[in-house]
Design a protein around this motif. Structure first.
Motif, mmCIF file in Angstrom:
data_model
loop_
_atom_site.group_PDB
_atom_site.id
_atom_site.type_symbol
_atom_site.label_atom_id
_atom_site.label_comp_id
_atom_site.label_asym_id
_atom_site.label_seq_id
_atom_site.Cartn_x
_atom_site.Cartn_y
_atom_site.Cartn_z
ATOM 1 N N SER A 434 0.838 -1.207 0.000
ATOM 2 C CA SER A 434 0.000 0.000 0.000
ATOM 3 C C SER A 434 0.869 1.252 0.000
ATOM 4 C CB SER A 434 -0.926 0.003 1.199
ATOM 5 O OG SER A 434 -0.220 0.324 2.369
ATOM 6 N N LEU A 435 2.060 1.148 0.577
ATOM 7 C CA LEU A 435 2.946 2.308 0.607
ATOM 8 C C LEU A 435 3.182 2.841 -0.805
ATOM 9 C CD1 LEU A 435 4.248 3.742 2.892
ATOM 10 C CD2 LEU A 435 6.312 2.420 2.542
ATOM 11 N N TYR A 436 3.207 1.929 -1.800
ATOM 12 C CA TYR A 436 3.492 2.355 -3.166
ATOM 13 C C TYR A 436 2.443 3.337 -3.660
ATOM 14 C CZ TYR A 436 3.710 2.314 -8.199
ATOM 15 O OH TYR A 436 3.754 2.712 -9.495
ATOM 16 N N TYR A 437 1.150 2.957 -3.564
ATOM 17 C CA TYR A 437 0.152 3.852 -4.173
ATOM 18 C C TYR A 437 -0.043 5.111 -3.354
ATOM 19 C CZ TYR A 437 -3.274 1.179 -1.325
ATOM 20 O OH TYR A 437 -3.963 0.555 -0.326
ATOM 21 N N TYR A 438 0.187 5.031 -2.042
ATOM 22 C CA TYR A 438 0.097 6.274 -1.265
ATOM 23 C C TYR A 438 1.220 7.230 -1.668
ATOM 24 C CZ TYR A 438 -3.368 4.158 1.826
ATOM 25 O OH TYR A 438 -4.497 3.589 2.321
ATOM 26 N N LEU A 439 2.431 6.674 -1.899
ATOM 27 C CA LEU A 439 3.551 7.547 -2.252
ATOM 28 C C LEU A 439 3.408 8.100 -3.658
ATOM 29 C CD1 LEU A 439 6.604 5.864 -0.560
ATOM 30 C CD2 LEU A 439 5.270 7.831 0.151
ATOM 31 N N VAL A 440 2.703 7.365 -4.548
ATOM 32 C CA VAL A 440 2.441 7.923 -5.882
ATOM 33 C C VAL A 440 1.644 9.214 -5.753
ATOM 34 C CG1 VAL A 440 1.057 7.562 -7.955
ATOM 35 C CG2 VAL A 440 2.631 5.792 -7.196
ATOM 36 N N VAL A 441 0.645 9.201 -4.864
ATOM 37 C CA VAL A 441 -0.157 10.410 -4.642
ATOM 38 C C VAL A 441 0.732 11.536 -4.120
ATOM 39 C CG1 VAL A 441 -2.040 11.389 -3.295
ATOM 40 C CG2 VAL A 441 -2.246 9.088 -4.201
ATOM 41 N N LEU A 442 1.567 11.214 -3.128
ATOM 42 C CA LEU A 442 2.410 12.260 -2.540
ATOM 43 C C LEU A 442 3.432 12.781 -3.533
ATOM 44 C CD1 LEU A 442 3.043 11.300 1.138
ATOM 45 C CD2 LEU A 442 1.430 12.887 0.129
ATOM 46 N N LYS A 443 3.933 11.886 -4.398
ATOM 47 C CA LYS A 443 4.915 12.325 -5.392
ATOM 48 C C LYS A 443 4.289 13.381 -6.290
ATOM 49 C CE LYS A 443 7.416 10.467 -9.367
ATOM 50 N NZ LYS A 443 6.496 10.163 -10.461
ATOM 51 N N GLN A 444 3.045 13.133 -6.740
ATOM 52 C CA GLN A 444 2.367 14.123 -7.577
ATOM 53 C C GLN A 444 2.209 15.433 -6.831
ATOM 54 O OE1 GLN A 444 1.435 14.194 -10.673
ATOM 55 N NE2 GLN A 444 1.949 12.099 -11.217
ATOM 56 N N ALA A 445 1.788 15.351 -5.569
ATOM 57 C CA ALA A 445 1.460 16.572 -4.840
ATOM 58 C C ALA A 445 2.708 17.363 -4.475
ATOM 59 C CB ALA A 445 0.667 16.218 -3.578
ATOM 60 N N LEU A 446 3.803 16.689 -4.123
ATOM 61 C CA LEU A 446 4.949 17.391 -3.549
ATOM 62 C C LEU A 446 6.084 17.596 -4.543
ATOM 63 C CD1 LEU A 446 5.108 15.659 -0.066
ATOM 64 C CD2 LEU A 446 3.938 17.746 -0.694
ATOM 65 N N VAL A 447 6.270 16.675 -5.489
ATOM 66 C CA VAL A 447 7.476 16.722 -6.316
ATOM 67 C C VAL A 447 7.192 17.230 -7.726
ATOM 68 C CG1 VAL A 447 9.395 15.391 -7.215
ATOM 69 C CG2 VAL A 447 8.436 14.824 -4.984
ATOM 70 N N GLU A 448 6.145 16.678 -8.365
ATOM 71 C CA GLU A 448 5.897 16.994 -9.774
ATOM 72 C C GLU A 448 5.614 18.480 -9.963
ATOM 73 O OE1 GLU A 448 5.642 14.927 -12.615
ATOM 74 O OE2 GLU A 448 6.661 13.449 -11.370
ATOM 75 N N PRO A 449 6.122 19.095 -11.030
ATOM 76 C CA PRO A 449 5.814 20.510 -11.278
ATOM 77 C C PRO A 449 4.435 20.665 -11.903
ATOM 78 C CG PRO A 449 7.267 19.673 -12.968
ATOM 79 C CD PRO A 449 7.050 18.539 -12.009
#
Lengths: 489, 118
Positions: A434-449
């Motif tokens: 589950s950590l994978y899909y939660y971190l996908v969300v966070l990656k979009q919110a925090l890292v992606e421009p």
């Protein structure tokens, strides 16, 4: 049998306040809101609704744990009291979400329906009688069906409402049939007396059929696999505040009701969970539901591109963990279960709050819509990170402590080598997935421009900002000091 | 024996012959529940699905009344009144949602309800 109406009216003060408040919200809007703009009417309705909820919370603290009343038809022990307070807090968060969401037509009716649903939830928390359980569950469910289909401007909303309604009504029919069989076996409707009769007669085909019926209904209401199919559609199509209420308060109240029904009521039919191959009893069914929900929820969430559907599958996976909590409630009491349900509800309602604000500012369906959130609104990005990390179970947030307690208790039942131990290992492995899909969300919110060159700032309404900050504070505070809640039991 | 005496006697005998035991009611109730459940699973029209749901509620009602008589308590009968009331409320909510859906989509066939997907 002591059936004093004065005592009933005293103990049910929060419910009386909630129902009166709901009528008051509609009446106020009818009298004063007729020619005013929608936003003003929404603000007035939300303020009145929040006042009602605060008054109900104070009344529920003031009534206190008084035990069984009205001929044992209701019970107000610490579990019931905590759930009552918990659903009122979660309903307040939902109102905060509604303050930041898209303004819909008929705001007063929307707030009133939230209050009616909350009345149903608080009654579910105190129900100790099959009739009360049925009536309160229906009060809550019917309000939720309407809330899911409330947005008449969007075609998805009506579809979500219809799917939720049809499957919910199916679950109700199963529950009723199960109740009628229980009544037929025992001749009683009050849970303590049912338990007394069942303690004398053991398992036979008729109780087994009744159990299966009740467990099917439980699976539907809790969105546990394989009865989970309504959840992704309802979460995706319903207006955001409704989805927040369905995901948070309705889960808390539903699990409280069914835990009370299963352990004190049908505890004689529980079976022995440490017995390897043939536990015999409803623990078998609960363990199967838990395993299926954990597998389907976590694996299907990996494939989601829609943020709300991802939250729905995460809710299914969490329902599996909550089922483990129901099994362990005999060992450690309902305290850890309540802690998990409450903190899960706060995190989910908060995540939907972030989605609601984004939706008012141009839509938020895909996970990629979150891109650049940290530039557009640091507040939203920061609180979303806390909620998502708590859902994933990262220490020191509240989600970690709840999961850890359940897993430790499950291992204590039968050791690592037993079926319960295997299920626990599965749950731990799937937490890592589950950590994978939660971190996908966070990656979009925090890292992606952000997609375009100049990211536009997002304005967060004050009430919603306050709600999100309060939810974050609760998640961090309860994660650092779980005993704040647990000493209550 | 005169016909005036034998007619009531015959009626009493027939009533005794026709007396239905608990199991028959339960079989009827289970049958109604099964018909309703398979209707919900197999039918495509939302209104018909909805009628099948009501049939499932009626099945529970029949079982409750039969059990109430068998157990000799009134609780089951009182429960039935609540079920009838809740079913009426459910009609209001369900039809309201179906009407709202029909206004937006001009259809109530379940296979055309596919706006929600990943």
């Amino acid at each position: 049998m002591n059936t004093s109406y004065a005592q009933l009216a005293h103990a049910l003060q929060p419910e009386i306040i909630l129902a009166d408040g709901a009528v008051l919200v509609i009446a106020f809007d009818l009298i004063f809101g007729r020619h005013r703009p929608l936003a003003t009417r929404l603000a007035a309705s939300l303020a009145l609704g929040a006042l009602t909820l605060v008054a109900a919370f104070i009344a529920s603290v003031f009534v206190g744990p008084i035990g069984g009343f009205y001929g044992e038809s209701f019970v107000l022990d610490s579990f019931a009291l905590a759930t009552r307070g918990g659903v009122i807090v979660l309903a307040l968060l939902t109102l905060g979400v509604a303050a930041g969401a898209k303004v819909m037509r008929n705001p007063a009716e929307y707030v009133a329906l939230i209050l009616f649903a909350t009345t149903g939830f608080t009654l579910m928390a105190a129900a100790n009688h099959l009739l009360i359980a049925f009536a309160s569950l229906e009060l809550a469910s019917l309000s939720l069906y309407l809330l899911a289909g409330f947005d008449k401007d969007r075609r998805e909303s009506a579809e979500a409402g219809l799917k939720y309604f049809l499957l919910g009504a199916l679950a109700t029919a199963f529950l009723l049939f199960g109740f009628s069989l229980i009544y037929g076996m025992t001749g009683e409707l009050a849970l303590p007396r049912i338990a007394a009769v069942l303690a004398q007669c053991g398992m036979s085909p008729l109780p087994a059929l009744a159990l299966v019926m009740v467990m099917v209904a439980f699976g539907f209401k809790a969105a546990a696999a394989p009865f989970h199919l309504w959840a992704p559609d309802a979460y995706e199509g319903a207006p955001t505040p409704s989805a927040a209420l369905i995901a948070s308060a309705s889960k808390l109240a539903g699990f409280t009701l069914f835990t009370r029904l299963l352990w004190p009521g049908l505890g004689a039919l529980a079976g022995d969970s440490s017995h390897a191959l043939n536990p015999g009893g409803w623990i078998t069914i609960v363990v199967l539901l838990a395993g299926a929900s954990l597998l389907i929820g976590n694996l299907a969430a990996l494939a989601q591109t829609n943020l709300r559907r991802l939250l729905a599958y995460s809710a299914i996976a969490h329902a599996g963990v909550m089922m483990l909590g129901v099994v362990t409630a005999s060992l450690a009491g309902p305290g850890p279960l309540f802690y998990y349900l409450f903190t899960y509800g706060i995190a989910t309602a908060g995540a939907f709050g972030v989605i609601a604000v984004l939706e008012r500012n141009g839509g938020c369906q895909k996970i990629t819509d979150l891109a650049g959130l940290s530039r557009r609104s640091p507040l939203l990005a920061g609180t979303l990170a806390i909620f998502i990390l708590s859902l994933a179970g990262i220490p020191p947030l509240a989600g970690f402590f709840g999961k850890f307690t359940f897993f430790a208790l499950m291992l204590r039942i039968g050791g690592i080598a037993s079926p319960t131990g295997a299920l626990t290992l599965l749950a731990i492995a799937l937490s890592a997935v589950s950590l994978y899909y939660y971190l996908v969300v966070l990656k979009q919110a925090l890292v992606e421009p952000f997609a375009s060159e100049k990211p536009t700032r997002i304005h967060v309404p004050a009430a919603t900002a306050l709600t999100l900050l309060a939810a974050t504070a609760l998640i961090i505070g309860l994660g650092l000091c779980p005993s704040l809640l647990l000493t209550f039991f | 024996m005169s016909p005036f005496v034998s007619l009531p006697l015959a009626l009493v005998c027939a009533a005794d012959f026709l007396r239905v035991d608990l199991n028959s009611y339960l079989y009827l109730s289970a049958l109604l529940f099964a018909i309703g459940f398979f209707g919900v699973l197999l039918r495509k029209n939302t209104l018909v699905i909805y009628m099948c749901l009501e049939l499932m509620l009626v099945a529970a009602t029949v079982a409750l009344v039969a059990f109430s008589r068998y157990n000799g308590t009134m609780d089951g009968n009182v429960f039935v009144f609540f079920i009838l009331t809740v079913a009426a409320a459910e009609v209001a909510v369900g039809l309201a949602i179906i009407v709202a859906l029909f206004r937006r989509r001009q259809t109530i066939q379940v296979e055309e309800l596919n706006a929600l997907k990943n």
